[in-house]
Each structure stands twice: as C-alpha cells, then as structure tokens.
Design a protein around this motif. Structure first.
Motif, PDB file in Angstrom:
ATOM      1  N   LEU A  83      42.570  24.109  26.870  1.00 25.40           N
ATOM      2  CA  LEU A  83      43.165  24.347  28.187  1.00 25.40           C
ATOM      3  C   LEU A  83      43.386  25.840  28.427  1.00 25.40           C
ATOM      4  N   GLY A  84      43.731  26.557  27.365  1.00 23.48           N
ATOM      5  CA  GLY A  84      43.913  28.000  27.485  1.00 23.48           C
ATOM      6  C   GLY A  84      42.625  28.714  27.874  1.00 23.48           C
ATOM      7  N   VAL A  85      41.511  28.279  27.304  1.00 23.03           N
ATOM      8  CA  VAL A  85      40.213  28.870  27.657  1.00 23.03           C
ATOM      9  C   VAL A  85      39.919  28.655  29.140  1.00 23.03           C
ATOM     10  N   LEU A  86      40.206  27.445  29.638  1.00 22.72           N
ATOM     11  CA  LEU A  86      39.998  27.172  31.063  1.00 22.72           C
ATOM     12  C   LEU A  86      40.908  28.053  31.925  1.00 22.72           C
ATOM     13  N   ALA A  87      42.159  28.233  31.492  1.00 21.41           N
ATOM     14  CA  ALA A  87      43.093  29.085  32.239  1.00 21.41           C
ATOM     15  C   ALA A  87      42.597  30.523  32.290  1.00 21.41           C
ATOM     16  N   LEU A  88      42.074  31.000  31.161  1.00 19.00           N
ATOM     17  CA  LEU A  88      41.553  32.366  31.123  1.00 19.00           C
ATOM     18  C   LEU A  88      40.383  32.518  32.087  1.00 19.00           C
ATOM     19  N   GLY A  89      39.567  31.470  32.211  1.00 18.25           N
ATOM     20  CA  GLY A  89      38.462  31.511  33.161  1.00 18.25           C
ATOM     21  C   GLY A  89      38.935  31.652  34.598  1.00 18.25           C
ATOM     22  N   THR A  90      40.038  30.986  34.952  1.00 16.12           N
ATOM     23  CA  THR A  90      40.543  31.102  36.329  1.00 16.12           C
ATOM     24  C   THR A  90      41.077  32.503  36.609  1.00 16.12           C
ATOM     25  N   ILE A  91      41.635  33.148  35.596  1.00 18.54           N
ATOM     26  CA  ILE A  91      42.132  34.517  35.787  1.00 18.54           C
ATOM     27  C   ILE A  91      40.971  35.475  36.043  1.00 18.54           C
ATOM     28  N   VAL A  92      39.917  35.342  35.236  1.00 21.75           N
ATOM     29  CA  VAL A  92      38.732  36.194  35.413  1.00 21.75           C
ATOM     30  C   VAL A  92      38.117  35.954  36.793  1.00 21.75           C
ATOM     31  N   LEU A  93      38.035  34.696  37.209  1.00 24.83           N
ATOM     32  CA  LEU A  93      37.488  34.379  38.527  1.00 24.83           C
ATOM     33  C   LEU A  93      38.355  34.954  39.637  1.00 24.83           C
ATOM     34  N   SER A  94      39.659  34.895  39.468  1.00 23.93           N
ATOM     35  CA  SER A  94      40.572  35.451  40.466  1.00 23.93           C
ATOM     36  C   SER A  94      40.397  36.956  40.587  1.00 23.93           C
ATOM     37  N   MET A  95      40.206  37.631  39.458  1.00 23.13           N
ATOM     38  CA  MET A  95      39.975  39.073  39.488  1.00 23.13           C
ATOM     39  C   MET A  95      38.660  39.391  40.204  1.00 23.13           C
ATOM     40  N   ALA A  96      37.639  38.583  39.959  1.00 25.97           N
ATOM     41  CA  ALA A  96      36.343  38.805  40.612  1.00 25.97           C
ATOM     42  C   ALA A  96      36.458  38.579  42.116  1.00 25.97           C
ATOM     43  N   LEU A  97      37.192  37.557  42.521  1.00 27.61           N
ATOM     44  CA  LEU A  97      37.370  37.276  43.948  1.00 27.61           C
ATOM     45  C   LEU A  97      38.156  38.386  44.620  1.00 27.61           C
ATOM     46  N   ARG A  98      39.136  38.929  43.911  1.00 26.05           N
ATOM     47  CA  ARG A  98      39.915  40.057  44.435  1.00 26.05           C
ATOM     48  C   ARG A  98      39.006  41.249  44.703  1.00 26.05           C
ATOM     49  N   ARG A  99      38.117  41.548  43.758  1.00 22.64           N
ATOM     50  CA  ARG A  99      37.201  42.690  43.925  1.00 22.64           C
ATOM     51  C   ARG A  99      36.211  42.437  45.065  1.00 22.64           C
ATOM     52  N   LYS A 100      35.753  41.184  45.201  1.00 24.80           N
ATOM     53  CA  LYS A 100      34.791  40.852  46.248  1.00 24.80           C
ATOM     54  C   LYS A 100      35.404  40.999  47.634  1.00 24.80           C
ATOM     55  N   GLU A 101      36.671  40.565  47.780  1.00 27.80           N
ATOM     56  CA  GLU A 101      37.336  40.630  49.073  1.00 27.80           C
ATOM     57  C   GLU A 101      37.786  42.053  49.409  1.00 27.80           C
ATOM     58  N   SER A 102      38.128  42.840  48.368  1.00 28.76           N
ATOM     59  CA  SER A 102      38.599  44.218  48.576  1.00 28.76           C
ATOM     60  C   SER A 102      37.889  45.126  47.590  1.00 28.76           C
ATOM     61  N   PRO A 103      36.627  45.475  47.839  1.00 26.93           N
ATOM     62  CA  PRO A 103      35.831  46.252  46.873  1.00 26.93           C
ATOM     63  C   PRO A 103      36.476  47.557  46.462  1.00 26.93           C
ATOM     64  N   ALA A 104      37.250  48.170  47.356  1.00 25.07           N
ATOM     65  CA  ALA A 104      37.847  49.467  47.036  1.00 25.07           C
ATOM     66  C   ALA A 104      39.123  49.340  46.235  1.00 25.07           C
ATOM     67  N   ALA A 105      39.630  48.095  46.096  1.00 20.93           N
ATOM     68  CA  ALA A 105      40.901  47.894  45.403  1.00 20.93           C
ATOM     69  C   ALA A 105      40.711  48.005  43.903  1.00 20.93           C
ATOM     70  N   PRO A 106      41.730  48.453  43.183  1.00 21.63           N
ATOM     71  CA  PRO A 106      41.648  48.506  41.723  1.00 21.63           C
ATOM     72  C   PRO A 106      41.592  47.106  41.142  1.00 21.63           C
ATOM     73  N   ALA A 107      41.151  47.011  39.880  1.00 25.10           N
ATOM     74  CA  ALA A 107      41.055  45.699  39.225  1.00 25.10           C
ATOM     75  C   ALA A 107      42.413  45.036  39.133  1.00 25.10           C
ATOM     76  N   GLU A 108      43.421  45.825  38.899  1.00 28.87           N
ATOM     77  CA  GLU A 108      44.778  45.282  38.843  1.00 28.87           C
ATOM     78  C   GLU A 108      45.281  45.085  40.256  1.00 28.87           C
ATOM     79  N   GLU A 109      46.053  44.050  40.475  1.00 32.00           N
ATOM     80  CA  GLU A 109      46.524  43.705  41.804  1.00 32.00           C
ATOM     81  C   GLU A 109      48.032  43.895  41.898  1.00 32.00           C
ATOM     82  N   PRO A 110      48.490  45.028  42.406  1.00 31.82           N
ATOM     83  CA  PRO A 110      49.930  45.236  42.506  1.00 31.82           C
ATOM     84  C   PRO A 110      50.561  44.212  43.424  1.00 31.82           C
ATOM     85  N   MET A 111      51.720  43.724  43.024  1.00 35.31           N
ATOM     86  CA  MET A 111      52.419  42.714  43.809  1.00 35.31           C
ATOM     87  C   MET A 111      52.729  43.187  45.224  1.00 35.31           C
TER      88      MET A 111
END
Length: 396
Positions: free
Chosen positions: A363-391
């Motif tokens: 289950l942890g491996v699956l959770a890690l996959g969702t985090i990586v996917l979320s980071m990729a979606l963040r970059r796709k929606e905001s290409p200029a944004a840093p990899a980290e997503e400030p609150m």
C-alpha cells in the motif's frame, strides 16, 4: 498559538484513545465476546466506517451551526455511545456503538480542523494541525497503553468507561474556550461542492487513504503480533505500544514544522520510510529487539505525513475548505477501514501476522505513486512553478 487549538487537541486525545485502544484489547475482546481475533479486529474497521460516513455528512449538516454548539453536540453523542458499549453483552451492539461513536467523532474532527485553521495565520496552519492531530499522537503514547493496562486488569469495558469520563471532562474546555458565534463568513454549500471537482484534490485523497492504510494494516494487529509472533509477555505489550506512540509524537512534530513549506518532500520521506520499515518488520517479526525499534520508526514515519496530508487539502480547497477537509478525514478512514480488513483476510487465510507488514509495504508503494503523479500534474498545470508546492501559493 491560541489556547483553543490546544483544547481541540485535548478533545481529540480523549476521543482518539477510543479510536486506537482496541489494538491492545483484541485478545480480551475476542475471548469475552466469543469471536475470533480477526472478527474483533473488524471493530476497528467499524469505527473507521462511522468516520468515513460521518465527516462529510456532519460537515454539511452543521455548515451553518455555531462551531462550539456542533462540537458539544458531537461530544455528548460520543459519550453516550461509549456508555452503551461498556454495558452491552453482545458483539453486534458493540459494533453499532463503534459506528455511532465514530460518526460523531468524525464530525468533531472536521469542525475542529476548520476551527483550528481559521484561528491562525496561513503560515501557521501546519503547526496548528500538528497540535490538533497531536492529540491522537498523545493517545498513542498515553491512551493506548493505559487502555491496554486497564483492559488487562479490569476488563475491556473499564477502558470504555474511562474514555467516556475523559470525553466528558473535555466538554468543559470546549464550552469555555471555543468561540460560540457563527462563522464570520457563512459557508456556501454550492461553492463547497464546486471545489470538489478539482482532480488534484482527489489525487491527494488517494494519497491519504493509501498511506493511512499502509500504516493501519500493521498497527491494527501490532499488539497481537507482539504476543503471538514476537512472543512478548503481556506486560511488555503496552510498553512497546507506548514506544510506537513516542515515535508518532516525534514524527508529527517534525512533520508539522515542514508541512507548510515542503509538503511534497514531507510526504515522500514519510511514505518511503514507511515502506522500508514495513518490509523490515515482516522479515524480523520473530525478534524482539528489532521489532521494538521498528515500532518506534513506524509511528515516526507514519505520523510525519499527517500535517502535510491535512494542510495540503485545505490549501487546494481555497475559499471552500469545509467539505473538502471533511472528505479528507473520510479518506483517512478509507485507509483505516481497508487496512485492518486486508490484514484480517491475510491472517484468516493462514499467512500469519507478519503478512500484514507486507500488505503495508504494498500500500505504501501505491501511495508513493500518487505523490509522484501529483507532483507531475502540478508541473503540467503550472510549468513555471517549482517542484515543491508551497501551501500559501496553492491556497489562492
């Protein structure tokens, strides 16, 4: 930090003790009620089912209520459910009281989180949530071992009476310190529902459910694993559970300090650590010394992600956080429900108690996959944004 935030944390401690104490009482419950240990373990899932439903339902029902009134009403029903549980002679009545108690506990969580976050500036949200959720961590350190000791010496019913009494005491603090008026901005249900269309929000919910399931499939049977696989005497089990709780306190404290500024880093480190720990626990379950160390690390890495999981959803929800935050609590309880259920299937299938750790790693491996996917979606929606997503940026 407003004192009201600490009052909310204390209230979560009182109710959270009930949420987690069954992990140390499964043997006594099973023997007294005449059911198997996996059946007794389903009482943990019953509590999670109540929270799964209760958080969004009660968040909507009480949307326009004064927050103090809602919190006091939830506490009153929670106490009544535990009195009935302490008196019942049957498994299914106990099962029902677990659902009812959890239903209002979920409502308390949802309103308490929104209240706490509204009382602090945006850059202190992670710390505020670490204090509120820290009540559950303290329950791991104090409530879980105390409940186990009470159950071993006075019977499991005495542990339920203790929770009811402690919850009654917290009502005074809520009545005295939580603001009694209605929210300054009355929530708009239609706006809340529109917020739920955000796909990144649902991806975050997936991370919450999977990472929680990874931890809870192990934690739900940790006391029984210690007794039946590791071979520890009954008197040592509360001490090891307290070690887990100390690790949880350390984890949630550190996670609260990093969640606002480094949410993705916090999640990746926490979930990756959980995967490694689960695998190590499966391999060393028969050896006392490694298991004690791994119990500490399980609490630390498992709870380190909690503030980031909460504040990230609050930020993604923007100006309509009530329902989104409530659904995140439901996501926690999807993990709490599915984790013990999967563990019970594995144990009932004859795979032994170490199998729950392997399930946790998966289950942890699956959770890690969702985090990586979320980071990729963040970059796709905001290409200029840093990899980290400030609150604070995500909130606007």
């Amino acid at each position: 930090m407003p004192f009201a935030v600490y009052v909310l944390g204390l209230s979560i401690f009182a109710q959270g003790t009930s949420e987690i104490m069954l992990s140390g009482l499964l043997t006594e419950l099973a023997a007294d009620l005449g059911v198997s240990i996996p059946q007794a373990g389903l009482l943990i899932s019953a509590f999670a089912i109540g929270m799964l439903i209760g958080a969004p339902v009660l968040a909507v029902v009480t949307l326009r209520w004064p927050r103090r009134s809602a919190l006091l009403a939830f506490l009153a029903v929670f106490i009544a459910a535990h009195v009935v549980a302490a008196l019942t002679p049957g498994y299914w009545v106990l099962f029902g009281t677990r659902v009812v108690g959890a239903f209002v506990y979920a409502g308390f969580w949802a309103v308490a989180a929104t209240t706490a976050l509204s009382l602090v500036p945006p850059d202190a949200r992670g710390k505020a949530m670490s204090i509120v959720a820290g009540g559950l961590t303290i329950a791991n350190i104090v409530g879980l071992p105390a409940g186990t000791v009470i159950g071993q010496h006075f019977g499991w019913r005495a542990a339920f009476w203790a929770v009811a009494a402690l919850s009654a005491l917290t009502m005074a603090g809520v009545a005295a310190k939580i603001p009694g008026g209605r929210p300054t901005e009355v929530p708009d249900l239609r706006r809340e529902l529109r917020t739920m269309a955000n796909p990144r929000l649902w991806l975050s919910y997936s991370t919450t459910a999977l990472s929680t399931g990874a931890q809870l499939v192990i934690f739900a049977y940790l006391g029984t694993l210690l007794a039946k696989t590791t071979g520890l005497a009954d008197g040592w089990i509360p001490a090891v559970l307290a070690v887990y709780g100390i690790g949880a306190l350390l984890g949630i404290t550190l996670g609260g300090r990093t969640a606002d500024r480094y949410p993705f880093h916090t999640l990746i480190v926490g979930v990756a650590g959980l995967i490694v720990i689960a695998g190590a626990l499966a391999l060393t379950a028969t050896m006392a010394a490694p298991v004690v160390v791994l119990a500490f690390l399980l609490g630390a890495f498992g709870f380190a992600t909690n503030p980031a999981l909460n504040t990230r959803v609050f930020s993604l929800a923007g100006a309509a956080p009530t329902l989104a935050t409530a659904v995140n609590f439901s996501s926690f309880n999807v993990g709490i429900t599915v984790g013990p259920w999967l563990g019970g299937l594995a144990i009932g299938g004859g795979f032994g108690y170490p199998s729950v750790a392997w399930i946790g790693a998966g289950l942890g491996v699956l959770a890690l996959g969702t985090i990586v996917l979320s980071m990729a979606l963040r970059r796709k929606e905001s290409p200029a944004a840093p990899a980290e997503e400030p609150m604070l940026v995500a909130a606007h």
